[in-house]
Design an enzyme around this catalytic site. Structure first.
Site, mmCIF file in Angstrom:
data_model
loop_
_atom_site.group_PDB
_atom_site.id
_atom_site.type_symbol
_atom_site.label_atom_id
_atom_site.label_comp_id
_atom_site.label_asym_id
_atom_site.label_seq_id
_atom_site.Cartn_x
_atom_site.Cartn_y
_atom_site.Cartn_z
ATOM 1 N N PRO A 1 0.812 -1.226 0.000
ATOM 2 C CA PRO A 1 0.000 0.000 0.000
ATOM 3 C C PRO A 1 0.841 1.271 0.000
ATOM 4 O O PRO A 1 1.868 1.364 0.686
ATOM 5 C CB PRO A 1 -0.825 -0.130 1.283
ATOM 6 N N CYS A 2 0.353 2.257 -0.770
ATOM 7 C CA CYS A 2 1.135 3.481 -0.975
ATOM 8 C C CYS A 2 0.693 4.643 -0.090
ATOM 9 O O CYS A 2 1.386 5.666 -0.020
ATOM 10 C CB CYS A 2 1.030 3.922 -2.440
ATOM 11 N N GLN A 3 -0.456 4.509 0.602
ATOM 12 C CA GLN A 3 -1.051 5.682 1.259
ATOM 13 C C GLN A 3 -0.102 6.400 2.208
ATOM 14 O O GLN A 3 -0.088 7.633 2.283
ATOM 15 C CB GLN A 3 -2.319 5.283 2.027
ATOM 16 N N LEU B 1 3.118 6.469 2.057
ATOM 17 C CA LEU B 1 4.318 6.939 1.379
ATOM 18 C C LEU B 1 4.010 8.010 0.356
ATOM 19 O O LEU B 1 4.903 8.740 -0.079
ATOM 20 C CB LEU B 1 5.015 5.760 0.671
ATOM 21 N N SER B 2 2.750 8.112 -0.029
ATOM 22 C CA SER B 2 2.335 9.072 -1.046
ATOM 23 C C SER B 2 2.512 10.506 -0.556
ATOM 24 O O SER B 2 2.347 10.810 0.624
ATOM 25 C CB SER B 2 0.870 8.837 -1.416
#
Length: 365
Positions: free
Chosen positions: A60-62, A64-65
């Site tokens: 999941p990128c949330q 790190l975004s």
């Protein structure tokens, strides 16, 4: 979508996702005999069959975004990287360490916590016994969608490095300024294990966004004239000028549009921002306040608008029209907006993975 990109030359030993809706879509297209729908933390060694040649992880990128809360690898969602590392360690201890590991995420991974999260990923791969490098790949090289992503590729250190896959210095466009800066910020002890992966450029993309647009979409409807006027009323002078330029061109122009909150004169206002450069904006999941992408078709004085269709989003990800999508709009949009572009994976597989994995029949992932 990683499965679709790898192609028929690979056999899938295990597929895992915690999202039941995405897992159901995967099963519909690929079958469920090798699929486990559960949190990665709950997988056991016996759930991981055989000795994989490649392990692909899109965590999941949330966190790190750049648009997220900045929790990084310590947060709950992007922190699933650590259970992933644990499973690779388990495979290694059992004599089944994969030849290649590929990790896919947003470019914010490079700068999260001032580079400390990127360094933590590299350190984890080194401690597992791998050499590693990274590339930045924009889906726009292959399909008409702006979608840059970071792909970290690691090779087991005891395997021979084939000729032609790694160079002495960065290569455009795979190693952009952000990636080079992140590398320079790594401790010397981690730089020693770094590889500058080399790949050829793909053929110049001919496909335009307009080529993917449906005249009669099944998943959405064209807006009323009133709704289209409301969108136009949300545009700044700069964006209205783009629409006027499209009208003056005398040809059919297809653009994409996002609603975004901007601060003007100290006040938050919602703006509709359009682009007519034959490339769609980056697809995002319709959750957490993110808007869904719209399209605008301008043909002389006629202006039409609507939500982008789910089949159009699938085409933007490089999926064939035969790929079965969820019937519900948001589920299909979430599936495609949270994926990796198919031709990006195909290019990696053809020019990197298939050269790194020891030659044999039926590579396993």
């Amino acid at each position: 979508m990683a499965r679709a990109g790898l192609g028929t030359g690979w056999d899938c030993l295990l597929a895992n996702d915690f999202d039941a809706k995405k897992a159901a879509s995967y099963a519909q297209n690929w079958g469920d005999d090798h699929l486990i729908c559960d949190d990665i933390r709950n997988l056991a060694p016996e759930d991981m069959p055989g000795a994989p040649d490649l392990v692909w992880g899109s965590f999941p990128c949330q966190d790190l975004s750049l648009a997220g809360m900045g929790g990084g690898l310590k947060a709950a969602r992007s922190g699933t990287f650590w259970p992933f590392v644990h499973h690779i360690q388990t495979l290694r201890d059992d004599g089944r360490a994969p030849a290649v590991i590929a990790l896919e995420n947003v470019l914010g991974t490079l700068t999260s916590h001032k580079g400390k999260d990127f360094a933590a990923i590299c350190r984890a791969l080194r401690d597992l016994g791998y050499l590693y490098g990274a590339v930045v790949m924009d889906a726009a090289l292959f399909v008409p969608q702006s979608r840059p992503r970071l792909i970290i590729v690691a090779l087991r250190a005891d395997l021979a490095l084939p000729d032609g896959v790694s160079g002495q210095s960065p290569q455009d466009p795979w190693h952009n300024k952000a990636l080079r800066t992140a590398f320079e910020g790594l401790p010397k002890s981690l730089q020693k294990h770094w590889l500058w992966w080399q790949m050829p450029l793909p053929p110049e993309r001919i496909l335009r966004f307009a080529d993917l647009v449906e005249d009669f979409p099944k998943s959405t409807k064209w807006h009323s004239k009133q709704d289209t006027r409301a969108l136009l009323s949300m545009m700044s002078e700069v964006n209205l000028a783009k629409v006027e330029t499209a009208k003056a061109s005398g040809v059919r122009m297809v653009g994409t549009l996002y609603k975004r909150t901007r601060v003007e004169h100290g006040i938050k206002v919602q703006r509709a921002e359009v682009r007519f450069d034959e490339i769609a904006g980056c697809l995002r999941t319709p959750a957490g306040g993110s808007s869904r992408q719209l399209i605008m078709v301008v043909e002389r004085d006629e202006i039409r608008s609507r939500l982008i269709s789910t089949r159009e989003t699938a085409r933007l990800m490089g999926l064939p029209d035969s790929y079965k999508l969820p019937e519900r709009y948001n589920e299909a949009y979430h599936l495609t907006g949270d994926g990796v572009a198919v031709p990006v994976v195909r290019h990696l597989s053809q020019h990197l993975f298939e050269k790194l994995v020891p030659a044999k029949q039926g590579a396993r992932a």
